[in-house]
Scaffold this motif. Structure first.
Motif, mmCIF file in Angstrom:
data_model
loop_
_atom_site.group_PDB
_atom_site.id
_atom_site.type_symbol
_atom_site.label_atom_id
_atom_site.label_comp_id
_atom_site.label_asym_id
_atom_site.label_seq_id
_atom_site.Cartn_x
_atom_site.Cartn_y
_atom_site.Cartn_z
ATOM 1 N N LEU A 1 0.806 -1.226 0.000
ATOM 2 C CA LEU A 1 0.000 0.000 0.000
ATOM 3 C C LEU A 1 0.838 1.274 0.000
ATOM 4 O O LEU A 1 0.292 2.367 -0.104
ATOM 5 C CB LEU A 1 -0.938 0.007 1.207
ATOM 6 N N TYR A 2 2.142 1.135 0.143
ATOM 7 C CA TYR A 2 3.051 2.283 0.113
ATOM 8 C C TYR A 2 3.991 2.158 -1.082
ATOM 9 O O TYR A 2 4.237 1.056 -1.587
ATOM 10 C CB TYR A 2 3.905 2.346 1.382
ATOM 11 N N TYR B 1 6.217 7.384 3.639
ATOM 12 C CA TYR B 1 4.833 7.189 4.079
ATOM 13 C C TYR B 1 3.851 8.144 3.402
ATOM 14 O O TYR B 1 2.645 7.889 3.385
ATOM 15 C CB TYR B 1 4.747 7.353 5.598
ATOM 16 N N ALA B 2 4.347 9.230 2.853
ATOM 17 C CA ALA B 2 3.459 10.190 2.193
ATOM 18 C C ALA B 2 2.915 9.647 0.876
ATOM 19 O O ALA B 2 1.893 10.118 0.373
ATOM 20 C CB ALA B 2 4.185 11.505 1.959
ATOM 21 N N TYR B 3 3.600 8.651 0.305
ATOM 22 C CA TYR B 3 3.161 8.060 -0.962
ATOM 23 C C TYR B 3 2.438 6.745 -0.672
ATOM 24 O O TYR B 3 3.064 5.712 -0.460
ATOM 25 C CB TYR B 3 4.358 7.798 -1.881
ATOM 26 N N ASN B 4 1.126 6.805 -0.646
ATOM 27 C CA ASN B 4 0.331 5.613 -0.385
ATOM 28 C C ASN B 4 -0.981 5.673 -1.159
ATOM 29 O O ASN B 4 -1.256 6.652 -1.868
ATOM 30 C CB ASN B 4 0.079 5.452 1.119
ATOM 31 N N ILE B 5 -1.790 4.653 -1.049
ATOM 32 C CA ILE B 5 -2.997 4.565 -1.876
ATOM 33 C C ILE B 5 -4.001 5.676 -1.579
ATOM 34 O O ILE B 5 -4.693 6.155 -2.481
ATOM 35 C CB ILE B 5 -3.673 3.183 -1.741
ATOM 36 N N ILE B 6 -4.079 6.103 -0.306
ATOM 37 C CA ILE B 6 -5.048 7.145 0.045
ATOM 38 C C ILE B 6 -4.588 8.506 -0.455
ATOM 39 O O ILE B 6 -5.380 9.272 -1.032
ATOM 40 C CB ILE B 6 -5.296 7.170 1.562
ATOM 41 N N THR B 7 -3.312 8.840 -0.255
ATOM 42 C CA THR B 7 -2.838 10.140 -0.737
ATOM 43 C C THR B 7 -2.900 10.213 -2.259
ATOM 44 O O THR B 7 -3.130 11.282 -2.830
ATOM 45 C CB THR B 7 -1.402 10.420 -0.256
ATOM 46 N N LEU B 8 -2.719 9.075 -2.932
ATOM 47 C CA LEU B 8 -2.837 9.051 -4.390
ATOM 48 C C LEU B 8 -4.273 9.330 -4.814
ATOM 49 O O LEU B 8 -4.526 10.147 -5.718
ATOM 50 C CB LEU B 8 -2.384 7.687 -4.937
ATOM 51 N N ALA B 9 -5.223 8.670 -4.159
ATOM 52 C CA ALA B 9 -6.640 8.886 -4.495
ATOM 53 C C ALA B 9 -7.073 10.319 -4.184
ATOM 54 O O ALA B 9 -7.809 10.945 -4.957
ATOM 55 C CB ALA B 9 -7.509 7.885 -3.736
ATOM 56 N N LYS B 10 -6.597 10.866 -3.071
ATOM 57 C CA LYS B 10 -6.959 12.243 -2.711
ATOM 58 C C LYS B 10 -6.371 13.242 -3.689
ATOM 59 O O LYS B 10 -7.000 14.267 -3.999
ATOM 60 C CB LYS B 10 -6.491 12.542 -1.285
#
Length: 531
Positions: A273-274, A285-294
Motif C-alpha cells: 500500500l506504500y 509514508y506520504a506516498y500511499n494509496i489514500i494520498t494518491l486517491a486524494k
C-alpha cells in the motif's frame, strides 16, 4: 560431609531462593526471551542487592506488583504495545467492567505464586549475611550482564538498517525479558502519544503525488483487504467445499497467481500500500494509496475492523487516518476487543448515504477476516464441517467473508451507479500439528508458498463474463495496479507496467520476516491426508 553441605546451603539459602525468584520473573514477564535470561535476571537482582539492600527491596517490590497486575492482561492481549495503552487510556467504565468480568480466578494463580515467592525472599534476606570485598567479582559480573543485555538489540539494529523502514536501537529487543518489559512500558506510552498526534495530523498533510492524468471509469471504488486467507482454501480456486459460493458464480476478473509480499499483515501492507523510494530503498509514508486517491480528488473513506494503533496496526491505520473519513471499530490494537466484520457493512451503508453527493469515491474496508482464533471470527457458529473444529471455523470464516462481499456488492447495486470492487488477502497461513488430526490447525509462517498465495479478484458493474487467469503477479506491484484501476497516471509510477495484463511478473520475491527471497524456491505446504 552431609552436615557441611547442609550448612553451606543454609548459609546461601537466600541466594538459592533468589535464583528461583529470577526464574519466576522470567516466566511471568510477557516479553520473549532465551535460555540465559534467568542467569541475567539473577545478576540484575544480585548486583543491585550487593550495591544497596534498600534499593533491592524497592526493586523486587515494584517488579512483583507490576508483573502481578499485567500477567492477566498478557494472557488476553499479549505483549504491551501502544495499541493496548490506547485501549487502557481511552476506555470507559463499561469497557473496563467488561474486561474485569472476562478475567478468571485461574489467571491469578501464577501471579500469586510470584507474590508468595517474593514474600519468602524478603523473609530469607533477614537471615542473610552479605560478604564484602567482592568488587572485582561484581565488576566482572556487571560486564557480563551488560553484554547479555545489549548484544542482541545491537545485532538486530545493524541487521535492520537495510530494511524498508528507518529503524532505531531499542532495549525492547533485549532477551532479558524483564528489562524488555519495562522498556516496552515506556516506549509504548511514548509511542501512543506520538502515534495519536501523528494520526490526528495526517489528514491535513498535502499529497506529494505529481499526477499527469486522471480518468476514473467508475463512480464508486471499493477495496476490501482480507485477512489470513490461503488461496487453496477458496472454492473458486479449487477447494472441494463451498467456501465462496458468491464468488464461485459471479462475473469478474479472478487471478490465481497473486503473490502476497510478506507472510504477516504489517510487512504485507507496508510493501503493498506504500510506494518504495527507488533511490533510498525506503518507504516514504506520504506516498500511499489514500494520498494518491486524494490527489485525484477522490472522496476517500477508510473503514477498519482492525486496530487503530499498535505494534502491528499503525502501518495500515497511518494510511486510514489520512482519508477524508476514517472510522475504526477498535480504539487500540486489533486484539483489544471483539467486533464482528459485519459491523463494517453498517458503516459502509451509512457512508454510502452520507457521501452520496460527492464525486468519485474510494471506500477501503479492512477486515479481521480469518485472523487467528478462527472460531472467534464466526462467533463459534460453524457452517462448514471439515477435519476438526479449528479448521471448520477457518473454512466458515472464509464463507463469512464471501457473504460480506456479496452484501457489499448488493449495496453498491442499490446506488445504481457504476462501481468496481477489488479484494485481496494480506497473506496466507501454514499448517501446524500435522501429526494429529484433532490438533491440526493453521498459523503464521514464512517458509512455504502457501504463506503468500492469496486470492485476488476484481468485480465491476460492467463485467460481462467471468475471467479466470493464472498470471504471476507480485503484491509489491499493487500500487501500480491500484493507480491503473482508478484511472490515475502519476509521474512517480511506471506507466508502461500493466498490472492487469496476462504477462507474468518475473523473479518474484517475498519478504520472509528477515529478507527478500525468491518465491519460486519456497516449499509446498499441503493438507495432510489421514487414514
Amino acid at each position: 560431609m552431609l552436615k557441611k553441605i547442609r550448612c553451606y546451603l543454609e548459609a546461601r539459602l537466600f541466594y538459592i531462593w533468589l535464583l528461583f525468584f529470577s526464574a519466576l520473573t522470567v516466566f511471568i514477564s510477557p516479553e520473549s526471551t532465551i535460555h540465559y535470561a534467568i542467569v541475567s535476571t539473577y545478576l540484575v537482582y544480585y548486583l543491585v542487592y550487593a550495591v544497596n539492600r534498600k534499593l533491592f527491596f524497592w526493586l523486587v517490590g515494584f517488579i512483583t506488583i507490576t508483573l502481578f497486575l499485567y500477567y492477566p492482561v498478557d494472557l488476553r492481549y499479549g505483549s504491551l504495545n501502544s495499541g493496548i495503552v490506547a485501549a487502557f487510556i481511552e476506555t470507559n467504565m463499561d469497557e473496563s467492567l467488561s474486561f474485569l468480568q472476562q478475567l478468571k480466578i485461574s489467571n491469578f494463580f501464577i501471579p500469586l505464586i510470584f507474590v508468595f515467592s517474593a514474600f519468602i525472599l524478603f523473609r530469607l534476606e533477614k537471615y542473610n549475611k552479605p560478604t564484602d570485598n567482592k568488587k572485582i567479582l561484581h565488576s566482572i559480573l556487571f560486564l557480563i550482564l551488560l553484554f547479555s543485555i545489549l548484544w542482541l538489540p545491537t545485532k538486530l539494529y545493524v541487521k535492520q538498517l537495510d530494511g524498508l523502514e528507518d529503524t532505531a536501537w531499542s532495549l525492547t529487543n533485549t532477551p532479558v525479558n524483564v528489562i524488555a518489559f519495562y522498556t516496552n512500558i515506556y516506549e509504548s506510552i511514548n509511542s501512543y502519544y506520538n502515534e495519536k498526534n501523528e494520526l490526528e495530523n495526517l489528514i491535513n498533510i498535502p499529497s506529494p503525488w505529481q499526477l499527469s492524468s486522471v480518468q476514473p471509469k467508475y463512480k464508486n471504488y471499493v477495496l476490501i483487504i482480507g485477512e489470513s486467507v490461503r488461496r487453496d482454501w477458496v472454492s473458486t480456486y479449487g477447494f472441494h467445499l463451498p467456501t465462496t459460493p458468491f464468488l464461485d458464480q459471479t462475473k469478474g476478473y479472478i487471478n490465481s497467481g497473486y503473490i502476497s509480499a510478506a507472510p504477516a499483515t504489517y510487512h504485507s501492507l507496508l510493501y503493498s500500500l506504500y510506494l518504495k523510494d527507488q533511490k533510498t530503498k525506503k518507504v516514504n509514508y506520504a506516498y500511499n494509496i489514500i494520498t494518491l486517491a486524494k490527489a485525484a480528488n477522490f472522496k476517500t473513506i477508510w473503514l477498519s475492523n482492525q486496530g487503530s494503533m499498535g505494534k502491528y496496526d499503525t502501518i495500515a491505520s497511518r494510511i486510514g487516518a489520512s482519508a477524508d473519513v476514517h472510522l475504526f471499530t477498535k480504539k487500540g490494537a486489533f486484539n483489544t476487543s471483539y467486533v464482528d466484520d459485519d459491523k463494517l457493512l453498517e458503516m459502509f451503508a451509512a457512508q454510502m448515504n452520507q457521501t452520496a453527493t460527492e464525486g468519485n469515491r474510494l471506500f477501503v474496508l479492512h477486515l479481521m477476516g480469518s485472523h487467528a482464533k478462527f472460531c472467534d471470527r464466526v462467533n463459534d457458529k460453524v457452517t462448514i464441517d471439515f477435519v476438526n473444529k479449528s479448521l471448520s471455523c477457518y473454512a466458515s470464516s472464509i464463507l463469512k467473508t464471501d457473504a460480506l462481499i456479496e452484501n457489499v456488492v448488493a449495496l453498491l447495486k442499490q446506488q445504481q451507479q457504476r462501481y468496481s470492487l477489488i479484494y485481496f488477502s494480506d497473506h496466507g497461513l501454514s499448517y501446524i500439528n500435522k501429526e494429529d488430526k484433532n490438533e491440526l490447525s493453521l498459523t503464521h509462517g514464512s517458509e512455504f508458498k502457501q504463506n503468500y498465495e492469496v486470492p485476488f479478484f476484481k468485480l465491476s458493474s460492467d463485467d460481462t463474463h467471468r475471467k479466470i487467469v493464472n498470471v504471476q503477479r507480485s503484491a509489491m506491484h499493487f500500487m501500480y495496479g491500484f493507480a491503473q484501476w482508478l484511472g490515475i497516471q502519476a509521474q512517480e509510477l511506471n506507466t508502461d507496467y500493466d498490472f492487469f495484463s496476462e504477462k507474468n511478473d518475473t523473479d518474484i520475491k517475498v519478504f520472509n520476516f528477515e529478507k527478500e527471497v525468491p518465491f519460486a524456491e519456497l516449499r509446498e505446504d499441503k493438507l495432510p491426508v489421514y487414514k
